[in-house]
Design an enzyme around this catalytic site. Structure first.
Site, PDB file in Angstrom:
ATOM      1  N   LYS B 118       0.727  -1.365   0.038  1.00 16.66           N
ATOM      2  CA  LYS B 118       0.064   0.091   0.011  1.00 16.66           C
ATOM      3  C   LYS B 118       0.693   1.217   0.004  1.00 16.66           C
ATOM      4  CE  LYS B 118      -3.739  -2.546   2.091  1.00 16.66           C
ATOM      5  NZ  LYS B 118      -4.476  -2.797   3.180  1.00 16.66           N
ATOM      6  N   GLU B 202      -3.849   6.649   7.883  1.00 12.94           N
ATOM      7  CA  GLU B 202      -4.736   7.543   7.062  1.00 12.94           C
ATOM      8  C   GLU B 202      -5.816   8.257   7.702  1.00 12.94           C
ATOM      9  OE1 GLU B 202      -6.869   5.008   3.954  1.00 12.94           O
ATOM     10  OE2 GLU B 202      -4.787   5.519   2.690  1.00 12.94           O
ATOM     11  N   ARG B 293      -5.200  -9.148  -7.090  1.00 11.98           N
ATOM     12  CA  ARG B 293      -5.888 -10.567  -7.177  1.00 11.98           C
ATOM     13  C   ARG B 293      -7.146 -10.487  -7.489  1.00 11.98           C
ATOM     14  NH1 ARG B 293      -8.963  -9.889  -2.694  1.00 11.98           N
ATOM     15  NH2 ARG B 293      -8.055  -8.263  -1.148  1.00 11.98           N
TER      16      ARG B 293
END
Lengths: 124, 491
Positions: B118, B202, B293
């Site tokens: 990430k 975040e 994925r």
């Protein structure tokens, strides 16, 4: 298994099965269970409503962290230990103020549903 | 071009079944790489071959790269499909597969590193011009330092595992008081679920919608998207209900988000199926993460687009799949997926494990079931609690919701409790019906365990009569043991 039952003159579509002393019924869009064990004292299901001077395992799982020590004071709402089941962590908290009387598990232990993990002597 | 004969599946449960079905349609054999705990499962019974790769704990089986590689080689596989979760986003696993001469069905290890991590992904997104949520993505993992950073960003702040997804290792810090405990807990969950304790911070958007785009890179690197899904209904950052397409996007927003999704996929040299996740708040969208994925909720995209993403993945890995770039892709109708979790909805969702009894999934047009266990199998406490997915399709959203309600009411699972009653309450909640739900929908309206409705008089009579029938049947079966049995037989 699926069955048709006549209840008060009306036909009812039902699925039902007895599994380990519990009757499972699906009827009218919902599933419910009844304890029907014969000759045995009915076992208390779940662990969410344990007595308040104990911290019970609410599910089978692994103890990953013990956050309190024996014979130390504890406050209501204080985190007591951390369990992991199905890859999620659950923090178990004390229901009462008091003193930690006993810790009945160790880190890494796989515990069963409803096991008394920590016992607290409630403050008067 | 490669031609696979045998595909190893490094996964379990419903996704393993899904992959086996795709392989069967393509005439390919399958090798299920399973743990000792999963011998009683549909995938085990359906696979052409099975190889046990270790004991129940996933760290010693499903997350063990060496054991998976050895299992795949022992089974004579040409390729490995990692499914989702476990090793599906692990670049080291992709490298290990290629080293062993096995094709990893998924993007290259390089793409996984660029987009799957990430922190790196955000760097790439910045370069590609995608909007990002403010946060801290550095290497410093000192808890005191992270608390300082959280204060700088401004609470509420969310902590996430750098190496994973699916809600594991993710915690919400409402204020400074709980920060230490929650950050440490997130680091532990990240370590146990993904093998790395690295987390990042975040800013928490408090009325955002979760919108994601299904992207797909073909064998030569053309990237297109197969439109969007909305997955705003989440509990503890775990999705519960997903749908395609989102009821919240204007045509303009959909076009811009789709372009952004393709842009980052191209920047990451993406091949195969992937998902670009966004948060949408007040008409502005921000990149959340890229999942390198297949996604749990891929069926809703398949239903509205009329495609088979797993087959496309396998063909792409064989260097045998090209997009028709002239074709106009248009989603048709509406599809919804509900995740069925083995948990007790009346006890706040604590996991429910045990022997699975009678189970019934009511078939019909526009209904699809993905499940990994049949009656007689055991739901163990070792893995994710998701035991099945129910997917419906209908011509519009309200019809799809109606169909889902009916289907869930008629679905039967005995032996373990499921979240079906919880799902039914969500599906009929005004905010969901209007399509206005945000990622805080569950915590706002369903913070407490749902209440168990009292049994009606009819319910009680039904139960009593059913019990009589069941006991009657079992006593009939034991009749032969009674002295009367032989007597009556002689008549």
């Amino acid at each position: 298994m699926e069955m048709k039952l006549k209840i008060d003159g009306k036909d009812q579509k039902v699925s039902a099965q007895i599994l380990q002393g519990t009757l499972w019924v699906h009827h009218n869009g919902r599933t419910f269970t009844l304890d029907v064990a014969q000759g045995r004292k009915s076992r208390k299901k779940g662990g969410a409503a344990g007595s308040s001077d104990q911290v019970l395992a609410p599910m089978p799982g692994k103890v990953t962290k013990v956050l309190v020590a024996k014979d130390t004071p504890i406050k209501m709402g204080q985190a007591v230990l951390v369990m992991e089941a199905m890859k999620m962590e659950y923090t178990l908290k004390a229901d009462v103020d008091g003193i930690v009387e006993a810790i009945n598990c160790i880190v890494g232990e796989q515990v069963a549903l409803g096991k008394v993990l920590v016992k607290i002597t409630e403050a008067k | 071009m490669k031609n696979f004969k045998r595909i190893a599946i490094a996964n379990r449960g419903e996704v393993a079944v899904r992959i086996i079905k795709a392989c069967e349609e393509m005439g390919l054999e399958t090798i299920l790489l399973h743990s000792e705990a999963d011998i009683n499962s549909r995938a085990y019974r359906m696979a052409t071959k099975t190889v046990c790769i270790g004991p129940a704990p996933s760290a010693e089986s499903y997350l063990n790269i060496e054991a998976n590689i050895n299992g795949a080689l022992a089974g004579g596989a040409d390729a490995v499909h990692p499914g989702f979760g476990f090793l599906s986003e692990n670049a080291d696993f992709a490298v290990a597969c290629e080293k062993a001469g096995l094709t990893f069905i998924g993007p290259s290890a390089e793409s996984i590193r660029l987009l799957g991590d990430k922190v790196q992904c955000k760097e790439l997104a910045k370069k590609a011009g995608l909007p990002l949520v403010p946060g801290y993505q550095g290497e410093n993992q000192n808890v005191d330092f992270l608390i300082e950073q959280a204060k700088k960003i401004g609470f509420p702040v969310i902590v996430k595992a750098a190496a994973g997804g699916g809600g594991r290792g993710m915690k919400l810090l409402k204020d400074e008081s709980e920060a230490r405990e929650l950050i440490e807990s997130a680091q532990r969950e990240a370590q146990s679920a993904f093998g790395s304790p690295v987390v990042f911070l975040e800013k928490y958007l408090d009325r955002a919608k979760h919108i994601e785009f299904q992207i797909f890179g073909d064998s030569v690197g053309n990237v297109v998207h197969f439109f969007d899904r909305e997955c705003s209904v989440q509990r503890r950052h775990q999705k519960i209900i997903e749908e395609a397409t989102s009821p919240s996007l204007s045509e303009d927003l959909r076009r811009r988000m789709g372009e952004a999704a393709c842009a980052i996929a191209v920047a990451g040299k993406y091949k195969g199926a992937g998902t670009v996740e966004f948060l949408l708040q007040d008409g502005e969208f921000y990149l959340l993460e890229v999942n390198t994925r297949l996604q749990v909720e891929h069926p809703v995209t398949e239903e509205v687009m009329g495609i088979d993403l797993v087959k496309m993945q396998i063909l792409t890995a064989q260097d045998n799949y090209l997009h028709d770039l002239k074709a106009v892709r248009v989603p048709s109708g509406h599809s919804i997926e509900c995740r069925i979790y083995a948990e007790n909805p009346y006890l706040g969702g604590v996991p429910s494990t045990g022997l699975l009894g009678f189970a019934h999934w009511p078939e019909g047009p526009g209904r699809r079931y993905e499940y990994g266990f049949d009656a007689g199998d055991t739901i163990t406490p070792y893995y994710d609690p998701m035991i099945a997915k129910v997917i419906v399709w209908d011509t519009d959203r309200s019809k799809a919701i109606q169909k889902m309600v009916r289907v869930l009411k008629d679905s039967v699972v005995f032996g373990v409790h499921t979240n079906i009653p919880y799902l039914l309450e969500i599906l009929t909640h005004k905010e969901f019906v209007f399509g206005k739900m945000t990622t805080r929908f569950i915590e706002t309206y369903f913070a407490d365990p749902i209440k168990e409705v009292e049994l009606s008089e009819t319910d009680k009579k039904v139960a009593a009569e059913a019990l009589l029938q069941l006991r009657g049947r079992s006593s009939a079966a034991t009749n032969e043991l009674s002295p009367w049995g032989s007597y009556w037989r002689g008549v």
